[in-house]
Design a protein around this motif. Sequence first.
Motif, short mmCIF file in Angstrom:
data_model
loop_
_atom_site.label_atom_id
_atom_site.label_comp_id
_atom_site.label_asym_id
_atom_site.label_seq_id
_atom_site.Cartn_x
_atom_site.Cartn_y
_atom_site.Cartn_z
N ARG A 9 7.58 -2.28 2.81
CA ARG A 9 7.14 -0.53 3.85
C ARG A 9 7.52 0.22 2.77
O ARG A 9 8.31 0.11 1.47
CB ARG A 9 8.07 -1.22 5.01
CG ARG A 9 8.00 -1.56 6.13
CD ARG A 9 9.33 -1.39 7.26
NE ARG A 9 10.31 -2.25 6.41
CZ ARG A 9 11.56 -2.30 6.72
NH1 ARG A 9 11.44 -1.42 8.61
NH2 ARG A 9 12.22 -3.00 6.83
N ILE A 11 9.13 3.75 1.36
CA ILE A 11 9.66 3.93 1.54
C ILE A 11 10.13 5.62 0.59
O ILE A 11 9.66 5.10 -0.57
CB ILE A 11 11.12 4.19 1.22
CG1 ILE A 11 11.86 5.64 1.81
CG2 ILE A 11 11.17 3.66 -0.11
CD1 ILE A 11 13.94 4.41 2.21
N GLN A 29 3.06 9.21 3.19
CA GLN A 29 3.47 8.98 3.92
C GLN A 29 2.29 8.68 5.25
O GLN A 29 2.37 7.28 5.92
CB GLN A 29 4.33 9.55 4.50
CG GLN A 29 5.37 9.35 5.86
CD GLN A 29 6.61 9.34 5.85
OE1 GLN A 29 6.46 11.07 4.99
NE2 GLN A 29 6.92 10.34 6.95
N ASP A 34 4.18 1.82 8.55
CA ASP A 34 5.80 1.68 8.31
C ASP A 34 6.07 2.78 7.17
O ASP A 34 7.16 2.18 7.75
CB ASP A 34 5.97 -0.08 8.26
CG ASP A 34 4.91 -0.73 9.23
OD1 ASP A 34 4.92 -0.35 10.65
OD2 ASP A 34 4.38 -2.21 9.14
N ARG A 36 8.50 5.59 5.92
CA ARG A 36 9.84 5.81 6.29
C ARG A 36 10.05 7.09 4.90
O ARG A 36 9.31 6.96 4.09
CB ARG A 36 10.62 5.24 6.13
CG ARG A 36 11.34 4.07 7.50
CD ARG A 36 11.47 4.62 8.30
NE ARG A 36 11.20 3.23 9.85
CZ ARG A 36 12.51 2.81 10.02
NH1 ARG A 36 13.38 3.48 9.30
NH2 ARG A 36 12.01 2.06 11.13
N THR A 58 19.12 4.75 4.49
CA THR A 58 18.26 5.02 5.17
C THR A 58 17.36 3.79 5.48
O THR A 58 17.02 2.82 6.25
CB THR A 58 16.71 6.00 4.19
OG1 THR A 58 17.28 7.02 4.66
CG2 THR A 58 15.30 5.65 5.02
N VAL A 59 17.74 2.92 4.01
CA VAL A 59 17.59 1.28 3.20
C VAL A 59 18.37 0.59 5.17
O VAL A 59 17.29 -0.95 5.70
CB VAL A 59 16.80 0.98 2.04
CG1 VAL A 59 17.21 -0.53 2.32
CG2 VAL A 59 16.20 1.44 1.34
N HIS A 61 19.57 0.86 7.74
CA HIS A 61 19.28 1.22 9.05
C HIS A 61 17.86 0.89 9.74
O HIS A 61 17.87 0.67 10.86
CB HIS A 61 19.92 2.79 9.83
CG HIS A 61 21.20 3.15 9.41
ND1 HIS A 61 21.42 3.78 9.11
CD2 HIS A 61 22.30 2.53 9.57
CE1 HIS A 61 23.34 4.46 9.08
NE2 HIS A 61 23.51 3.30 9.45
N ALA A 62 17.21 0.88 8.71
CA ALA A 62 15.52 0.45 8.56
C ALA A 62 15.40 -1.55 8.96
O ALA A 62 14.58 -1.31 8.96
CB ALA A 62 14.71 0.57 7.64
N TRP A 67 11.10 -3.17 -0.07
CA TRP A 67 10.38 -1.96 0.79
C TRP A 67 9.43 -1.41 -1.06
O TRP A 67 9.70 -2.39 -1.77
CB TRP A 67 11.52 -0.75 0.18
CG TRP A 67 12.33 -0.38 1.68
CD1 TRP A 67 13.50 -1.48 2.32
CD2 TRP A 67 11.90 -0.24 2.53
NE1 TRP A 67 13.53 -1.65 3.19
CE2 TRP A 67 12.89 -0.60 3.76
CE3 TRP A 67 10.93 0.91 3.17
CZ2 TRP A 67 12.75 -0.14 5.02
CZ3 TRP A 67 10.79 0.83 4.41
CH2 TRP A 67 12.22 0.89 5.28
#
Length: 197
Positions: A9, A11, A29, A34, A36, A58-59, A61-62, A67
């Motif tokens: 994904r 970021i 973005q 997907d 973030r 952030t990483v 909790h995703a 990434w």
Amino acid sequence: MATTYRPPRLIIIPGLHDSGPAHWQSWLQSQFRDARRVQQRDFSQPELQRWADRIASTVDHAGPGEWLAVAHSFGTLALARYLDEHADTPIRQALLVAPAEPDKFGLAELLPQQRLRIPCTLIASQNDPWMTPHSAQRWARRWGASYSNLGRVGHINSESGFGPFPLAKRWVEVALARAAREQRPLHASFREWSFAI
């Protein structure tokens, strides 16, 4: 039983004052479902450790998965700090656009002075008010990043005319294609880390 491949994904890591709706990071973005964005508690306060910690949270909790990071300005410094502190990062590759000069914030000694843990590409400008091309090239060498100078294009932000930024989208697409290729057994040993611009 074989697991289903999940592509990395995207970021987005903005710099000071965030990246507004006209900024190329916001455009980028929107191109990837997907994606973030790292949201700082206060985008007006350049606190390196706190910003790096927000990348980590952030990483984390995703959920699991790899990434691709695209950072701009002070966000590139926060990402470098994060990478220096996280040997097990799920970020597999990074695009560092128009880094801010660490000396402007008195932070140079807090940043890694050696090759970063992942393949990186650093894009700079000939007349960026936030970092000279000489300094950008020096940090690229230090971090083991491939380097490209786009010429006299300012800070590579919306104020210097960067809304859509096809070059950044192409970087993501190439990185995604590389990640997918590396999932195939035939190419399991193949690594092509550099991104030619």
